[in-house]
Design a protein around this motif. Structure first.
Motif, short mmCIF file in Angstrom:
data_model
loop_
_atom_site.label_atom_id
_atom_site.label_comp_id
_atom_site.label_asym_id
_atom_site.label_seq_id
_atom_site.Cartn_x
_atom_site.Cartn_y
_atom_site.Cartn_z
N ALA A 148 -0.11 -3.94 -5.97
CA ALA A 148 -0.16 -5.13 -6.81
C ALA A 148 -0.13 -4.77 -8.30
N VAL A 149 -0.45 -3.53 -8.61
CA VAL A 149 -0.54 -3.08 -10.01
C VAL A 149 0.69 -2.27 -10.41
N ASP A 150 1.20 -1.46 -9.50
CA ASP A 150 2.25 -0.52 -9.82
C ASP A 150 3.46 -0.75 -8.92
N PRO A 151 4.62 -1.08 -9.48
CA PRO A 151 5.80 -1.37 -8.66
C PRO A 151 6.32 -0.17 -7.87
N GLN A 152 5.86 1.03 -8.19
CA GLN A 152 6.29 2.21 -7.44
C GLN A 152 5.58 2.32 -6.09
N ASP A 153 4.43 1.66 -5.95
CA ASP A 153 3.59 1.83 -4.77
C ASP A 153 3.86 0.74 -3.73
N ASN A 154 3.34 0.97 -2.52
CA ASN A 154 3.61 0.06 -1.41
C ASN A 154 2.34 -0.42 -0.74
N SER A 155 2.34 -1.69 -0.38
CA SER A 155 1.24 -2.26 0.38
C SER A 155 1.35 -1.82 1.83
N PRO A 156 0.30 -2.03 2.63
CA PRO A 156 0.40 -1.68 4.06
C PRO A 156 1.59 -2.32 4.77
N GLN A 157 1.83 -3.60 4.53
CA GLN A 157 2.95 -4.25 5.20
C GLN A 157 4.28 -3.64 4.76
N MET A 158 4.37 -3.27 3.49
CA MET A 158 5.60 -2.64 3.00
C MET A 158 5.80 -1.27 3.64
N VAL A 159 4.72 -0.53 3.88
CA VAL A 159 4.83 0.77 4.56
C VAL A 159 5.34 0.56 5.99
N TRP A 160 4.85 -0.49 6.65
CA TRP A 160 5.37 -0.82 7.98
C TRP A 160 6.86 -1.15 7.91
N ASP A 161 7.23 -2.05 7.01
CA ASP A 161 8.61 -2.52 6.94
C ASP A 161 9.59 -1.42 6.52
N LYS A 162 9.20 -0.60 5.56
CA LYS A 162 10.12 0.39 4.99
C LYS A 162 10.20 1.69 5.79
N LEU A 163 9.12 2.03 6.51
CA LEU A 163 9.09 3.33 7.20
C LEU A 163 8.80 3.20 8.68
N ILE A 164 7.64 2.69 9.01
CA ILE A 164 7.14 2.81 10.39
C ILE A 164 8.02 2.04 11.37
N ALA A 165 8.33 0.78 11.05
CA ALA A 165 9.12 -0.03 11.97
C ALA A 165 10.54 0.50 12.14
N LYS A 166 11.04 1.22 11.15
CA LYS A 166 12.43 1.69 11.18
C LYS A 166 12.62 2.98 11.96
N HIS A 167 11.57 3.73 12.20
CA HIS A 167 11.71 5.06 12.79
C HIS A 167 11.04 5.10 14.16
N ASP A 168 11.87 5.16 15.17
CA ASP A 168 11.40 5.01 16.54
C ASP A 168 10.53 6.16 17.01
N GLN A 169 10.58 7.27 16.30
CA GLN A 169 9.73 8.40 16.70
C GLN A 169 8.25 8.12 16.43
N ILE A 170 7.93 7.22 15.52
CA ILE A 170 6.53 6.94 15.18
C ILE A 170 5.93 6.06 16.26
N PHE A 171 4.91 6.56 16.94
CA PHE A 171 4.27 5.80 18.01
C PHE A 171 2.81 5.49 17.73
N LEU A 172 2.20 6.16 16.73
CA LEU A 172 0.77 6.00 16.48
C LEU A 172 0.50 6.08 14.98
N VAL A 173 -0.33 5.16 14.47
CA VAL A 173 -0.74 5.15 13.07
C VAL A 173 -2.26 5.13 13.02
N LEU A 174 -2.85 6.03 12.22
CA LEU A 174 -4.29 6.13 12.06
C LEU A 174 -4.66 5.88 10.60
N CYS A 175 -5.75 5.15 10.37
CA CYS A 175 -6.14 4.82 9.00
C CYS A 175 -7.65 4.65 8.88
N GLY A 176 -8.11 4.65 7.62
CA GLY A 176 -9.52 4.41 7.29
C GLY A 176 -9.61 3.31 6.24
#
Length: 421
Positions: free
Chosen positions: A272-300
């Motif tokens: 929300a502050v820096d246009p270079q950075d990504n929100s969680p949903q953006m990380v899903w849309d730009k990386l995780i959803a696009k790459h079928d090898q990713i099967f598990l995501v862990l976070c804190g």
């Protein structure tokens, strides 16, 4: 976890299966949620605190070390989910200063994030002592959380409200600078330099990739920095392309809240502050959803626990799991410590994820263990009484227990991925 290996071997014998072969198809990953409150220099007797909270962190690392495959256990990989330590050393990092970012005064938050040299004299040395226990004995990853950045300040474009009635009125924090993190966990530092399993890095090690073999498969793990910028996501996509076909796990700090929503914390949202950075949903849309090898995501990052499953662009399932126990404070209550609102210790809880690859549909048994109480959450009679009201007050006690002790069926895993030949 050594007991789980022994039980597996016994079950294999009763089934007429080789215990060695059965054990070879089972392994454990340990996920270490936010440890900042253990390592926090203000939570030690040297600062007048009633006990040394860092002992709980060091006990966690000893427990992990004793259960590594190298020591006869079943832990094949360790991933730390960020916020290793608590404090910062700068008002603002040089890069953000050069880019024109400005601070806003914040009467609530400024005292919490005042720079201190005790990051480098107390907190980072404690982290070094802990991770030295497993270094050279197992592949592992550490990602930076917002507290691990050199500076954390209130952005001038998102100042606090004149009257603060909710979290949205507190103002928006921003984190920047990773010199402190790289000083311990950089790609060129002893923990990782020259390790054959540490296969790639970006931004000096703020993003990193590891490969480990367990359960008959080679796994790729990618650790992403907090609210990963576009360059980090582009790097991660390149790493996946270099290692085609490997089942891939992503660890990152900020990804999901305890209701399972891919939304940022309203007090700190770098995107929300820096246009270079990504929100969680953006990380899903730009990386995780696009790459079928990713099967598990862990976070804190977000206090509590959650799990969600979504189909990626290829129609395959991605399991996403949150664990963060930093606000748990029963140990402080027992010691007669009056903590401030929102302040916790952690009580020694961490996540174990035991993969059983033998069946047609592999499973992950997710459990939550306290190295302080030396108990699983499911074996702790007061577990719901201690923690449910702050984390999941609408659940029954039984349902709350299931949040920290459950099984994931890895549907379609063996159709997507091939074992080691």
């Amino acid at each position: 976890m050594r007991n789980s290996v022994r039980l597996l071997s016994l079950a294999a014998l009763l089934a007429g299966v080789s215990p060695v072969a059965a054990a070879d198809q089972s392994f454990t990953i340990v996920a270490i949620p936010d440890t900042q409150n253990y390592i926090d220099y203000t939570h030690q007797t040297a600062e007048g605190f009633k006990f040394d909270a860092n002992k709980m962190f060091l006990d966690q690392m000893r427990f992990i070390e004793s259960n590594l495959v190298a020591n006869g256990g079943d832990v094949a990989f360790v991933t730390a989910l960020g916020d290793v330590w608590q404090h910062q050393t700068k008002m603002m990092d040089a890069d953000h200063v050069a880019r024109g970012f400005k601070r806003a005064a914040n009467p609530i938050m400024d005292s919490h994030f005042a720079p201190t040299t005790k990051v480098t004299t107390v907190e980072i040395p404690t982290a070094r002592e802990g991770y030295a226990m497993i270094a050279g004995k197992t592949p592992f990853s550490v990602v930076p959380g917002n507290h691990d950045y050199d500076a954390m300040w209130t952005d001038a474009n998102h100042p606090p409200a004149a009257q603060i009635k909710s979290a949205a009125d507190i103002g928006m924090l921003h984190a920047g600078g990773l010199d402190n993190f790289r000083s311990l966990f950089g790609a060129d530092k002893p923990f990782f330099k020259g390790k054959d399993w540490y296969v790639d890095s970006h931004d000096g090690g703020a993003d990193s990739a590891q490969i480990f073999t367990a359960g008959g498969y080679r796994f790729l793990h990618i650790g992403l920095q907090f609210d990963a910028p576009n360059a980090s996501l582009e790097w991660a996509a390149g790493v996946i392309a270099k290692h085609p076909g490997l089942p891939t796990i992503i660890s990152t700090h900020d990804y999901m809240d305890n209701e399972g929503r891919r939304i940022p914390n309203p007090i700190i949202d770098n995107a929300a502050v820096d246009p270079q950075d990504n929100s969680p949903q953006m990380v899903w849309d730009k990386l995780i959803a696009k790459h079928d090898q990713i099967f598990l995501v862990l976070c804190g990052h977000e206090h509590g626990q959650a799990m969600r499953v979504d189909d990626n662009a290829a129609g395959h399932k991605v399991w996403q799991v949150l664990a963060d126990y930093q606000d748990r404070r029963q140990t402080a209550i027992d010691a007669g410590v009056k903590l401030q609102m929102g302040e916790g210790i952690g009580d020694g809880w961490l996540r174990t994820m035991t993969f059983d690859m033998a069946a047609a549909t592999p499973t992950i048994r997710v459990r939550t263990y306290s190295t302080h109480y030396k108990k699983q959450s499911s074996d702790t009679a007061d577990y719901a009484a201690w923690y449910k009201a702050a984390e999941k007050p609408k659940l029954t006690d039984e349902a709350f227990h299931r949040q920290d002790d459950f099984t994931i069926d890895l549907t379609g895993f063996k159709q997507r991925f091939r074992p080691v030949k």
